[in-house]
Design a protein around this motif. Structure first.
Motif, short mmCIF file in Angstrom:
data_model
loop_
_atom_site.label_atom_id
_atom_site.label_comp_id
_atom_site.label_asym_id
_atom_site.label_seq_id
_atom_site.Cartn_x
_atom_site.Cartn_y
_atom_site.Cartn_z
N UNK A 68 7.93 8.38 -4.09
CA UNK A 68 7.01 7.82 -3.11
C UNK A 68 5.62 7.68 -3.71
N UNK A 69 4.86 6.77 -3.13
CA UNK A 69 3.51 6.51 -3.62
C UNK A 69 2.69 5.83 -2.55
N UNK A 107 0.80 -1.22 0.00
CA UNK A 107 0.00 0.00 0.00
C UNK A 107 0.84 1.28 0.00
N UNK A 108 2.09 1.23 0.43
CA UNK A 108 2.95 2.41 0.47
C UNK A 108 4.34 2.02 0.01
N UNK A 115 1.95 8.58 -7.93
CA UNK A 115 3.37 8.54 -7.56
C UNK A 115 3.95 9.94 -7.67
N UNK A 116 5.00 10.19 -6.87
CA UNK A 116 5.57 11.52 -6.78
C UNK A 116 7.09 11.45 -6.74
N UNK A 117 7.73 12.48 -7.28
CA UNK A 117 9.15 12.74 -7.07
C UNK A 117 9.23 13.99 -6.22
N UNK A 119 5.26 -0.50 -5.63
CA UNK A 119 4.17 0.45 -5.38
C UNK A 119 4.34 1.70 -6.23
N UNK A 120 5.55 2.24 -6.28
CA UNK A 120 5.81 3.48 -7.01
C UNK A 120 5.59 3.28 -8.50
N UNK A 121 6.14 2.19 -9.06
CA UNK A 121 5.99 1.94 -10.49
C UNK A 121 4.52 1.77 -10.86
#
Length: 264
Positions: free
Chosen positions: A129-130, A115-116, A136-138, A223-225
């Motif tokens: 992170x996501x 989930x994270x 998703x974020x940078x 999760x991020x991908x």
């Protein structure tokens, strides 16, 4: 246990940053860092164990009942449905040799579901992170799904087995199948970071089967991908296998093509 999953996410991001600060400082000691060998091509240093302790202390102070699975400390079970999966220094060999490619990787499972995911590259101060369902974020910038390149233009990342750790025959076979099809293949040495980089398009895909990757190597990157729009499965096409014995992360329009190539 907490007001919202966002509370846990923000705490994990802070834990990753604090651990990354230690690693950034330690990196200046390259060539002078004492380490032990846990197994074939598997090293641990003061920085691995201390970074993991920093992460656990930071998170457990806010969420004392949460469970942990750390590369160095193993499983600390509780009655919580949430488990924090930690690789405090993904890319220890790079770190010890002064190669500036390593990361802090932290993921969370709720039951059996990821989930994270948080992956922090301290030398670049880049935090990917996501949270499931939230994108998703940078750092603070939301990420869009990268445009798919043709196979012949793709730069693909992988992890390779070394020193009897993993299946060299499978890795060589897959390299031989993929090399004529793509523009380049890289094995930089931090799987968590490279899987997460597919969300940025720095790599068009990541795969691994021959290398013996553990769950903490890949969980946060998955999760991020996924939140960036990539398809992530094992090489049998399963999205949530009981054991991640292989992995492929790629744009949905290229995932199937790569699966066919790698299976050949």
């Amino acid at each position: 246990m907490f007001a919202s999953s966002n509370d846990l996410l923000e705490t994990i991001k802070q834990a990753a940053y604090e651990a990354g600060t230690l690693l950034r400082e330690g990196y200046t000691q390259k060539g002078r860092i004492a380490f032990e060998q846990k197994g074939a091509s598997d090293f641990v240093s003061y920085y691995d164990t201390t970074a993991e302790n920093i992460i656990i202390d930071c998170i457990s102070s806010a969420f004392p009942d949460i469970a942990f699975l750390g590369e160095e400390s193993g499983l600390t079970p509780t009655d919580s449905e949430y488990t924090v999966i930690i690789d405090p220094l993904d890319g220890t060999s790079n770190f010890l040799h002064g190669v500036p490619h390593f990361s802090v990787s932290i993921a969370v499972t709720k039951g059996d579901e990821l989930v994270i995911g948080v992956v922090y590259q301290p030398l670049l101060d880049e935090m990917l992170w996501a949270s499931r369902g939230s994108g998703a974020f940078l750092n603070d910038t939301p990420l869009a799904t990268p445009e798919p390149r043709p196979l012949t233009e793709m730069l693909v990342s992988t992890c390779l087995p070394y020193h009897a750790k993993g299946d060299c025959t499978t890795a060589i076979s897959q390299l031989a199948a993929l090399m004529p099809q793509v523009a380049g293949i890289r094995s930089p040495g931090s799987a968590a970071l490279e899987i997460a980089y597919t969300s940025l398009g720095r790599f068009d895909a990541f795969w691994s089967q021959g290398a013996a990757l553990d769950f903490w190597d890949i969980a946060a990157g998955i999760v991020i991908a996924r939140e960036a729009g990539c398809t992530v499965t094992d090489l049998s096409g399963q999205e949530n296998p009981a054991q991640w014995d292989s992995l492929l992360a790629a744009h949905p329009e290229r995932h199937g093509q790569l699966l066919v190539c790698l299976r050949s």
